[in-house]
Design an enzyme around this catalytic site. Sequence first.
Site, mmCIF file in Angstrom:
data_model
loop_
_atom_site.group_PDB
_atom_site.id
_atom_site.type_symbol
_atom_site.label_atom_id
_atom_site.label_comp_id
_atom_site.label_asym_id
_atom_site.label_seq_id
_atom_site.Cartn_x
_atom_site.Cartn_y
_atom_site.Cartn_z
ATOM 1 N N GLU B 60 -6.373 14.257 0.440
ATOM 2 C CA GLU B 60 -4.973 13.898 0.141
ATOM 3 C C GLU B 60 -4.258 14.956 -0.689
ATOM 4 O O GLU B 60 -3.068 15.212 -0.494
ATOM 5 C CB GLU B 60 -4.907 12.534 -0.551
ATOM 6 N N HIS B 129 -6.479 -0.793 -1.770
ATOM 7 C CA HIS B 129 -5.833 -0.484 -0.495
ATOM 8 C C HIS B 129 -4.553 -1.275 -0.284
ATOM 9 O O HIS B 129 -4.118 -1.454 0.849
ATOM 10 C CB HIS B 129 -6.779 -0.773 0.673
#
Lengths: 328, 325
Positions: B60, B129
């Site tokens: 990321e 999440h």
Amino acid sequence: MEAAIKPETDGATLLDLYRQMLLIRRFEERCNALFMQGKIPSTLHLYIGQEAVAVGVCAALKPDDYLTSTHRPHGHALAKGVSARAIMAELYAKATGCCKAKGGSMHVGDMAVGMVPAIAIVGAGAPIAAGIGLSAKMRRSGQVVASFFGDGGANEGALHEAMNMAAIWRLPVIYVCENNLYGASTPVSQVIAVEHIADRAAAYGMPGVIADGNDVLSVREAAREAAERARRGEGPTLIECKTYRLCGHSRSDACGYRSREEEAQWRERDPLLIQSRRILAMNAATQEDLDRIEQEVTAEIDDAVAFAETSPSPRAEDALKDVFWEDR
Amino acid sequence: MAVMRYQEALRLAMTEEMERDANVFLCGEEIGQYQGTYRVTEGLQQKFGPMRVLDTPISEVGIAGLATGAAMVGLRPVAEFMTWSFALSAMDQIVNHAAKITYMSGGRIRCPVVFRGPVGRGGQLSAQHSMSLESWYAHTPGLKVVAPATPADVKGLFKTAVRDDNPVIFMEHTALYPQRGEVPEDPEFTIPFGVAAVRREGADVTVVAYSHMVGVCLKAADLLAQEGIECEVIDLRTLVPLDMETVLTSVRKTNRAVVTQEEWKNVGFAAEVAARIYEQAFDYLDAPVERVGGADVPMPYARNLERAAIPHESDVIEAVRRTMS
């Protein structure tokens, strides 16, 4: 793999490399004096001792190639072609500075000469350099990117992600590690288990090259090979330049963590000394020529200081501009 | 007009923008060969090739930096986070670099990058999440923050995001992906940033929402209408820039406001909107501004616990009633 030095360089080029290194040295010394006089605010991370790295790498770059820098960027900026005036005015926090007094010492740059405004978060420039390299590859521009970081930056996760990406996509990036033996005050041996940071290149599937970071020709040779490889589409290279910061990490650092003997040993390997001795030994120039260069460099810095001193400060209302592109 | 799902409208917007501008490219994890975890990028790598729909490593920080760097030198990257929850590790690249480069360079460098991906609960995906954290991005100068609520909006706002010369945080809600709606097929259809939409008119209470909460508030408004309370439901569409004028105009009419968000309530975006209502329309208020938000807990796993952690129609209805009491 150690870069071999090819001594075929002509005298004019040797002198030019010397002149560029001297400009950085004298510029930094002047910055330090101006800081002590209170004319330059904030702090400064000076490049004294590492001049051969910036000049050697930039000697292998073209004007439209890119460079990403660090919190210690003055040498990179001067070597890439940012004017001494624009940098000095920025340090003085003047409206004529290369970042219009919004960035300061740690963010100097000028995209017109490929110098990305310096990235002062350790290791964070590496993925940005990969992105610039990706752009060059997608546009088939033939440009390469030199991404500088230190031995401290070598331990940042961002660097790992970026070098992996650059390798898998064969991006035209040269990762240049300036190993000056200390991350701020921490000795590199205390935080890195391998002997050479260049050895880590194997883990990414790219060549790892060690250059003598105090010899501008050694650095240039390594950078040339890396740039040619990048332009051929063969991907990135990691160059570790072994060097030494002949000054403190920042203006508040008195270097209590290292011995005066060690510093003296490195002063013997001062990159300016190595290059001037070479020039004189090869009869590429005389001492008078070197003295003349010294005067020219002094005049250039005097001019930059005068420009900075006489430039206007930014207007207070300019603080609210430039947040978004349309609000400039 | 054509009826399509939210994710299809987004894909259509991507396709149109990539056809219009060769500098637009997509990068992210699993977006190409796998065609996207939520199928948003289905078929796009086949259409545009592996360079313009670039499958990345699971990196990321690298993705965010790669997109930022590419944007600084002429491309218009669209970087996907598989969920916005995963963008936390990339926060330095987004906040310290993408958001600041235009300012730090004295307005000399533009950074037209779109960071996009799903937000919100994905259905019992629990604590790591299910976040969106839009207030973190809205807090940061230099970022535009977009949270579309409808298929038409996701198309029109995405196209504006790609054409914008600044970093844009584009948040799609997982629960909205399958929802259908009318979508203009005109490839020049765009929706400007900073223009809220009045989704339902009403004279009694102003209800402010964005993203998935727009639908929740509209359902609440339907139920409240049965007891004679008429809500005016405003969809902010973009948090930065923020269209307060539409909100204030409504509050001056209704004299009551409920501000909603799905994310954690504490220091959330609703607090900003509520504060601005107090600052700019205090004299018009007949009741304290009410806030509706998620519980200040990490998202739990069990279905009933997850339900208890996020706001529902009933929470909006109770808040509206409090302003009327």
